[in-house]
Design an enzyme around this catalytic site. Structure first.
Site, PDB file in Angstrom:
ATOM      1  CB  ALA A 265      35.699 -19.659 -70.174  1.00 39.68           C
TER       2      ALA A 265
ATOM      3  N   GLY B 106      38.801 -19.162 -74.324  1.00 45.60           N
ATOM      4  CA  GLY B 106      38.362 -17.776 -74.183  1.00 45.60           C
ATOM      5  C   GLY B 106      39.528 -16.800 -74.138  1.00 45.60           C
TER       6      GLY B 106
ATOM      7  CD  GLU C 228      36.465 -18.124 -77.885  1.00 42.29           C
ATOM      8  OE1 GLU C 228      36.444 -18.377 -76.661  1.00 42.29           O
ATOM      9  OE2 GLU C 228      35.563 -18.475 -78.653  1.00 42.29           O
TER      10      GLU C 228
ATOM     11  CD  GLU D 164      37.342 -23.232 -76.623  1.00 47.67           C
ATOM     12  OE1 GLU D 164      38.157 -23.715 -77.445  1.00 47.67           O
ATOM     13  OE2 GLU D 164      37.264 -22.013 -76.400  1.00 47.67           O
TER      14      GLU D 164
HETATM   15  N1  CO8 Z   1      39.685 -22.662 -65.764  1.00 51.70           N
HETATM   16  C1  CO8 Z   1      39.846 -22.795 -64.435  1.00 51.70           C
HETATM   17  N2  CO8 Z   1      41.032 -23.042 -63.857  1.00 51.70           N
HETATM   18  C2  CO8 Z   1      42.095 -23.158 -64.677  1.00 51.70           C
HETATM   19  C3  CO8 Z   1      41.998 -23.031 -66.066  1.00 51.70           C
HETATM   20  C4  CO8 Z   1      40.719 -22.752 -66.617  1.00 51.70           C
HETATM   21  N3  CO8 Z   1      40.524 -22.560 -67.936  1.00 51.70           N
HETATM   22  N4  CO8 Z   1      43.225 -23.218 -66.607  1.00 51.70           N
HETATM   23  C5  CO8 Z   1      44.064 -23.438 -65.583  1.00 51.70           C
HETATM   24  N5  CO8 Z   1      43.397 -23.395 -64.408  1.00 51.70           N
HETATM   25  C6  CO8 Z   1      43.929 -23.613 -63.062  1.00 51.70           C
HETATM   26  C7  CO8 Z   1      44.223 -25.092 -62.802  1.00 51.70           C
HETATM   27  O1  CO8 Z   1      43.058 -25.776 -62.444  1.00 51.70           O
HETATM   28  C8  CO8 Z   1      45.231 -24.990 -61.692  1.00 51.70           C
HETATM   29  O2  CO8 Z   1      44.562 -24.732 -60.490  1.00 51.70           O
HETATM   30  P1  CO8 Z   1      44.926 -25.579 -59.146  1.00 51.70           P
HETATM   31  O3  CO8 Z   1      46.353 -25.182 -58.857  1.00 51.70           O
HETATM   32  O4  CO8 Z   1      43.947 -25.081 -58.136  1.00 51.70           O
HETATM   33  O5  CO8 Z   1      44.791 -27.012 -59.505  1.00 51.70           O
HETATM   34  C9  CO8 Z   1      46.020 -23.729 -62.035  1.00 51.70           C
HETATM   35  O6  CO8 Z   1      45.181 -22.973 -62.936  1.00 51.70           O
HETATM   36  C10 CO8 Z   1      47.323 -24.010 -62.752  1.00 51.70           C
HETATM   37  O7  CO8 Z   1      47.039 -24.829 -63.873  1.00 51.70           O
HETATM   38  P2  CO8 Z   1      47.808 -26.209 -64.168  1.00 51.70           P
HETATM   39  O8  CO8 Z   1      48.271 -26.843 -62.904  1.00 51.70           O
HETATM   40  O9  CO8 Z   1      46.919 -27.025 -65.055  1.00 51.70           O
HETATM   41  O10 CO8 Z   1      49.085 -25.637 -64.971  1.00 51.70           O
HETATM   42  P3  CO8 Z   1      49.942 -26.408 -66.049  1.00 51.70           P
HETATM   43  O11 CO8 Z   1      51.129 -25.542 -66.280  1.00 51.70           O
HETATM   44  O12 CO8 Z   1      50.170 -27.825 -65.660  1.00 51.70           O
HETATM   45  O13 CO8 Z   1      49.030 -26.446 -67.381  1.00 51.70           O
HETATM   46  C11 CO8 Z   1      47.517 -25.511 -69.016  1.00 51.70           C
HETATM   47  C12 CO8 Z   1      48.684 -25.244 -68.026  1.00 51.70           C
HETATM   48  C13 CO8 Z   1      47.993 -26.414 -70.158  1.00 51.70           C
HETATM   49  C14 CO8 Z   1      47.104 -24.149 -69.580  1.00 51.70           C
HETATM   50  C15 CO8 Z   1      46.339 -26.175 -68.272  1.00 51.70           C
HETATM   51  O14 CO8 Z   1      46.055 -25.431 -67.108  1.00 51.70           O
HETATM   52  C16 CO8 Z   1      45.060 -26.277 -69.074  1.00 51.70           C
HETATM   53  O15 CO8 Z   1      44.945 -27.116 -69.945  1.00 51.70           O
HETATM   54  N6  CO8 Z   1      44.069 -25.395 -68.766  1.00 51.70           N
HETATM   55  C17 CO8 Z   1      42.776 -25.429 -69.414  1.00 51.70           C
HETATM   56  C18 CO8 Z   1      42.840 -24.891 -70.822  1.00 51.70           C
HETATM   57  C19 CO8 Z   1      41.472 -24.957 -71.467  1.00 51.70           C
HETATM   58  O16 CO8 Z   1      40.920 -26.028 -71.694  1.00 51.70           O
HETATM   59  N7  CO8 Z   1      40.918 -23.763 -71.828  1.00 51.70           N
HETATM   60  C20 CO8 Z   1      39.619 -23.686 -72.460  1.00 51.70           C
HETATM   61  C21 CO8 Z   1      38.577 -23.448 -71.437  1.00 51.70           C
HETATM   62  S1  CO8 Z   1      36.958 -23.533 -72.109  1.00 51.70           S
HETATM   63  C22 CO8 Z   1      36.727 -22.006 -72.782  1.00 51.70           C
HETATM   64  O17 CO8 Z   1      37.553 -21.148 -72.752  1.00 51.70           O
HETATM   65  C23 CO8 Z   1      35.385 -21.815 -73.420  1.00 51.70           C
HETATM   66  C24 CO8 Z   1      35.313 -20.478 -74.077  1.00 51.70           C
HETATM   67  C25 CO8 Z   1      33.911 -20.001 -74.089  1.00 51.70           C
HETATM   68  C26 CO8 Z   1      33.864 -18.515 -74.208  1.00 51.70           C
HETATM   69  C27 CO8 Z   1      34.672 -17.823 -73.164  1.00 51.70           C
HETATM   70  C28 CO8 Z   1      34.654 -16.385 -73.290  1.00 51.70           C
HETATM   71  C29 CO8 Z   1      35.798 -15.693 -72.562  1.00 51.70           C
END
Ligand code: CO8
Length: 257
Positions: free
Chosen positions: A65, A108, A111, A131
């Site tokens: 998400a 998400g 999911e 999460e």
């Molecule tokens: N939300 C918003 N932006 C994101 C997300 C995210 N989940 N994941 C990546 N991005 C963005 C980054 O902020 C970045 O943006 P910017 O260039 O503006 O800084 C861009 O995407 C590229 O990401 P990274 O630079 O971080 O890329 P890396 O290759 O270094 O890393 C990762 C990739 C490991 C995937 C890393 O981006 C990461 O850890 N992302 C977050 C993963 C996460 O924690 N996901 C869980 C989110 S919480 C959730 O899903 C709750 C579920 C609730 C229900 C949802 C129903 C659908």
């Protein structure tokens, strides 16, 4: 229909939805989920479409998400606004949906893949429920569907440590139906969907409905449910055609009737 966060196309009898927020690794926001639901429902209502494939990019199916969209929500806003409340309606689509996953399927994203009927993964896929690292927990079935798919031990491991599982581990654990080289992902998923789309739609939808009921019913009730659907299919023209075609050693021509 012009969408902002997804791309939609058809390949024969298959509806293909590609998540398309490359700058955010396809993070799921309200707009993307509304568009995805609208596209999936349109394919569900289209008699020419027999199955749906949902995919992302080479780098990410969806990295969860959208954290930036939800980070400032407070409890009352989340609760009263029923935040993500409608998102799991994707799971109410009746036609089969295949998730074709390459790269990250996190939070998400994992999911959403699990809401589909099965997952075909590229060898680059990584699944996880991170999460916990954000001070929260899965909100769209991660603790429930993942546990049913891979069992308590692995689900606890993923939900409590936030670690990722690669494609091989996901296949060994039962989360993923098949793993293929990344270059063959879309074609494999489309081929599987085309195969499904070539069968009789009433039997396809009943097979999906019956497998899904196994999550909700006791074994005896589930078998009774399955038996009633099985009996009902003898009322279709397609059952007559399918069995006649077998006996006459020819290809069946199903009419979805
Ligand atoms: N939300 C918003 N932006 C994101 C997300 C995210 N989940 N994941 C990546 N991005 C963005 C980054 O902020 C970045 O943006 P910017 O260039 O503006 O800084 C861009 O995407 C590229 O990401 P990274 O630079 O971080 O890329 P890396 O290759 O270094 O890393 C990762 C990739 C490991 C995937 C890393 O981006 C990461 O850890 N992302 C977050 C993963 C996460 O924690 N996901 C869980 C989110 S919480 C959730 O899903 C709750 C579920 C609730 C229900 C949802 C129903 C659908």
């Amino acid at each position: 229909m012009a969408y902002e966060c997804i791309k939609v196309e058809t390949r024969g009898g298959v509806g293909l939805v590609t998540l398309d927020r490359p700058k955010a690794l396809n993070a799921l926001n309200a707009k993307l989920m509304a568009e995805l639901l609208e596209a999936a429902r349109a394919f569900d209502a289209d008699a020419k479409i027999g199955a749906i494939v949902i995919t992302g990019s080479e780098k990410a199916f969806a990295a969860g998400a959208d954290i930036k969209e939800m980070q400032s929500l407070d409890f009352v806003e989340a609760y009263m606004g029923d935040f993500i409340g409608g998102w799991d309606k994707v799971g109410t689509v009746r036609k089969p949906m295949i998730a074709a996953v390459a790269g990250y399927a996190l939070g998400g994203g994992c999911e959403l893949a699990m809401m589909c009927d099965f997952i075909i993964a590229a060898d680059t896929a990584k699944f996880g429920q991170p999460e916990i690292t954000l001070g929260t927990i899965p909100g769209m079935g991660g603790t429930q569907r993942l546990t049913r798919a891979v069992g308590k031990a692995k689900a606890m491991d993923l939900c409590l440590t936030g670690r990722m599982m690669d494609a091989d581990e996901a296949e060994r654990s039962g989360l993923v139906a098949r793993v293929v080289p990344a270059t063959e992902l879309i074609e494999t998923a489309i081929k599987a969907a085309e195969k499904i789309a070539g069968f009789s739609q009433p039997s396809v939808i009943m097979a999906k409905e019956s497998v899904n009921r196994s999550y909700e019913l006791t074994l005896a009730e589930g078998i009774r449910f399955e038996r009633r659907l099985f009996h009902s299919l003898f009322a279709t023209e397609d059952q007559k055609e399918g069995m006649a075609a077998f006996a006459e050693k020819r290809q069946a021509q199903f009419k979805n009737r």
